[in-house]
Scaffold this active site. Structure first.
Site, mmCIF file in Angstrom:
data_model
loop_
_atom_site.group_PDB
_atom_site.id
_atom_site.type_symbol
_atom_site.label_atom_id
_atom_site.label_comp_id
_atom_site.label_asym_id
_atom_site.label_seq_id
_atom_site.Cartn_x
_atom_site.Cartn_y
_atom_site.Cartn_z
ATOM 1 N N GLU A 1 47.360 32.291 32.803
ATOM 2 C CA GLU A 1 46.497 31.714 31.817
ATOM 3 C C GLU A 1 45.279 31.777 32.469
ATOM 4 O O GLU A 1 44.057 32.085 31.767
ATOM 5 C CB GLU A 1 46.938 30.341 31.378
ATOM 6 N N GLY B 1 34.654 26.369 36.238
ATOM 7 C CA GLY B 1 34.570 25.974 37.863
ATOM 8 C C GLY B 1 35.920 25.876 38.454
ATOM 9 O O GLY B 1 36.980 26.354 37.588
ATOM 10 N N LYS C 1 39.433 41.838 32.590
ATOM 11 C CA LYS C 1 39.838 40.694 31.484
ATOM 12 C C LYS C 1 40.095 41.465 30.278
ATOM 13 O O LYS C 1 40.941 41.006 29.582
ATOM 14 C CB LYS C 1 38.547 39.772 31.537
ATOM 15 N N GLU D 1 32.253 36.791 42.314
ATOM 16 C CA GLU D 1 33.567 37.416 43.076
ATOM 17 C C GLU D 1 33.260 37.600 44.535
ATOM 18 O O GLU D 1 32.147 37.960 44.895
ATOM 19 C CB GLU D 1 34.088 38.604 42.440
HETATM 20 N N1 LIG Z 1 37.263 31.305 41.964
HETATM 21 C C1 LIG Z 1 37.217 31.113 40.649
HETATM 22 O O1 LIG Z 1 36.487 30.381 40.083
HETATM 23 C C2 LIG Z 1 38.326 31.912 39.841
HETATM 24 C C3 LIG Z 1 38.462 31.970 38.476
HETATM 25 C C4 LIG Z 1 39.191 32.906 37.654
HETATM 26 C C5 LIG Z 1 40.052 33.716 38.622
HETATM 27 N N2 LIG Z 1 39.922 33.949 39.799
HETATM 28 C C6 LIG Z 1 40.645 34.659 40.337
HETATM 29 O O2 LIG Z 1 41.612 33.882 41.608
HETATM 30 C C7 LIG Z 1 41.978 34.747 42.678
HETATM 31 C C8 LIG Z 1 41.665 33.936 43.861
HETATM 32 O O3 LIG Z 1 40.173 33.410 43.849
HETATM 33 P P1 LIG Z 1 39.688 32.583 45.060
HETATM 34 O O4 LIG Z 1 38.363 32.180 44.557
HETATM 35 O O5 LIG Z 1 40.657 31.709 45.365
HETATM 36 O O6 LIG Z 1 39.516 33.770 46.004
HETATM 37 P P2 LIG Z 1 39.564 33.678 47.928
HETATM 38 O O7 LIG Z 1 38.880 32.310 48.104
HETATM 39 O O8 LIG Z 1 38.800 34.879 48.279
HETATM 40 O O9 LIG Z 1 41.149 33.436 48.175
HETATM 41 C C9 LIG Z 1 41.868 34.810 48.139
HETATM 42 C C10 LIG Z 1 43.059 34.354 48.949
HETATM 43 O O10 LIG Z 1 44.137 35.464 48.859
HETATM 44 C C11 LIG Z 1 44.470 35.976 50.174
HETATM 45 N N3 LIG Z 1 44.914 37.108 49.986
HETATM 46 C C12 LIG Z 1 44.094 38.286 49.616
HETATM 47 N N4 LIG Z 1 44.945 39.370 49.909
HETATM 48 C C13 LIG Z 1 46.194 39.130 50.288
HETATM 49 C C14 LIG Z 1 47.132 39.841 50.633
HETATM 50 N N5 LIG Z 1 47.351 41.031 50.671
HETATM 51 N N6 LIG Z 1 48.479 39.078 51.136
HETATM 52 C C15 LIG Z 1 48.187 37.720 51.076
HETATM 53 N N7 LIG Z 1 47.097 36.802 51.021
HETATM 54 C C16 LIG Z 1 46.155 37.814 50.504
HETATM 55 C C17 LIG Z 1 43.519 35.831 51.154
HETATM 56 O O11 LIG Z 1 43.810 35.596 52.326
HETATM 57 P P3 LIG Z 1 42.758 35.330 53.707
HETATM 58 O O12 LIG Z 1 42.117 33.714 53.500
HETATM 59 O O13 LIG Z 1 43.544 35.357 54.932
HETATM 60 O O14 LIG Z 1 41.704 36.471 53.491
HETATM 61 C C18 LIG Z 1 42.676 34.269 50.450
HETATM 62 O O15 LIG Z 1 43.690 33.165 50.878
HETATM 63 C C19 LIG Z 1 41.109 36.111 42.551
HETATM 64 O O16 LIG Z 1 41.930 36.951 42.052
HETATM 65 C C20 LIG Z 1 40.011 35.664 41.415
HETATM 66 O O17 LIG Z 1 39.375 36.722 40.984
HETATM 67 C C21 LIG Z 1 38.979 33.001 40.647
#
Ligand SMILES: NC(=O)c1ccc[n+]([C@@H]2O[C@H](COP(=O)([O-])OP(=O)(O)OC[C@H]3O[C@@H](n4cnc5c(N)ncnc54)[C@H](OP(=O)(O)O)[C@@H]3O)[C@@H](O)[C@H]2O)c1
Length: 351
Positions: A158, A330, A233, A218
């Site tokens: 979702e 958020g 998306k 991002e």
């Molecule tokens: N932030 C938002 O508001 C939002 C909204 C909708 C969707 N999303 C989606 O949600 C996802 C996460 O967003 P986020 O903001 O939490 O990103 P983030 O803070 O950059 O966190 C990403 C996490 O994934 C880990 N990671 C990346 N590649 C990996 C791999 N190959 N194996 C294991 N772990 C891996 C990273 O590890 P390290 O810490 O070790 O680098 C980090 O812990 C993304 O796909 C984003 O597009 C985000």
């Protein structure tokens, strides 16, 4: 139901999700008979796994973690390996339908991997998968849905579009027999906010920097400004809602840049607005999908979706046009998407 959770990725979203589970603990137990414990965490740099008999892990995988520094390739292979090991170690809860892999790794617009591999490994290990990563549904929806059906497990996402605002759930749960023939919307917050800021006279670079400071852009902001996030998306929406078979590379894509920003300013002076519009329509047996800056008239529904708002208008056969508007986005909203997916699985388990 007591769910055992394996967190794949532990960044902003996953951390907020763990907090949210804690904040909602009493209500989840009282209203849904749901409790959770984290039994495994893996990131690019750290991994921890609890044995089935032991207490839950804390929420900080970086303490007591073993070091996983290495090349990107070996990292992703070892994450998939970790998922295999973790689902094996927790096969009793997997058999009971109580093991859930929470996938929140970074979007990869080249081919959606390794997110897709993470989902496959989790399903193969008997776990349900909930993810906020757009990659799996954008690149491999059909493949993964079939894998989930074979495994008799859920693959839910979702949070891939408009955070926790129910789009996929709305169509799946509340619109049976309705055919969605197209959609049109504003689904990328960073570019929408930037276009609004540039209409107020801000420079492109300054508007982008503000989005990065706010943690909304991002990690790689070119994904937003070049239209890749919106294309992912659109691809996910088209695959799921319209039974398309596309990837983000099939989406006609144009992003925004400083020159386009000047056009936004000029449009406003003529009483019109520029928006990055994401859309898909059916042409015969094909679905045509596009993302690009469009100049909209004042009477267009999307014209007044400003700043942090997102909106999606679904065109349907039996319900006409339906608009869903998200007025604030958020981390809590994104984390809620994971919670709503988890509760959907809880409903299944109880049935
Ligand atoms: N932030 C938002 O508001 C939002 C909204 C909708 C969707 N999303 C989606 O949600 C996802 C996460 O967003 P986020 O903001 O939490 O990103 P983030 O803070 O950059 O966190 C990403 C996490 O994934 C880990 N990671 C990346 N590649 C990996 C791999 N190959 N194996 C294991 N772990 C891996 C990273 O590890 P390290 O810490 O070790 O680098 C980090 O812990 C993304 O796909 C984003 O597009 C985000």
């Amino acid at each position: 139901v007591r769910f055992d959770l394996i967190l794949v990725g532990f960044g902003n979203v996953a951390r907020r999700f763990v907090e949210l589970l804690d904040e909602q603990r009493t209500a989840l137990r009282r209203d849904f008979d749901v409790s959770t414990r984290v039994v495994g965490v893996v990131t690019r740099h750290a991994a921890r796994l609890a044995s089935p008999g032991s207490a839950a892990l804390g929420a900080a995988p970086h303490s007591e973690s073993h070091d996983r520094r290495g090349t990107a390739r070996s990292q992703s292979r070892s994450t998939t390996e970790f998922i295999r090991r973790a689902t094996r170690a927790h096969r009793a809860s997997a058999r009971g339908g109580r093991l859930v892999v929470v996938e929140s790794t970074t979007l990869n617009v080249v081919d959606g991997r390794p997110g897709i591999d993470h989902v496959r490994a989790a399903l193969a290990g008997g776990a349900h998968v909930i993810t906020v990563n757009k990659g799996p549904a954008a690149f491999a929806y059909r493949l993964l849905t079939r894998a989930a059906a074979r495994a008799k497990r859920r693959f839910l996402f979702e949070g891939a579009v408009m955070d926790g605002v129910p789009i996929f759930n709305l169509a799946r749960e509340s619109m049976p027999a309705v055919r969605i023939t197209g959609f049109r919307g504003i689904v990328n917050t960073t570019t929408n906010f930037m276009l609004s800021a540039m209409e107020r006279g801000e420079r492109f670079d300054d508007a982008l920097a503000a989005m990065q400071r706010a943690g909304i852009a991002e990690a790689d902001a070119t994904l937003d400004v070049d239209g890749w996030d919106a294309a992912a998306k659109v691809s996910a929406l088209a695959n799921v809602l319209m039974d398309a078979r596309i990837t983000p590379h099939d989406v006609h894509r144009r992003g925004i840049n400083a020159a386009i920003a000047r056009r936004a300013d000029a449009a406003l002076k003529n009483g019109r607005r520029m928006k990055l519009v994401a859309e898909a329509t059916r042409r015969g047996t094909r679905v045509v999908a596009r993302v690009g800056p469009r100049i909209l008239d004042d009477d267009d529904f999307l014209t007044h979706i400003d700043g942090r708002q997102n909106a999606l208008v679904l065109t349907t056969d039996l319900l006409g046009d339906i608009a869903v508007v998200q007025r604030g986005s958020g981390l809590t909203q994104t984390a809620y998407a994971l919670l709503s997916d988890l509760l959907a699985i809880a409903r299944d388990v109880r049935r």
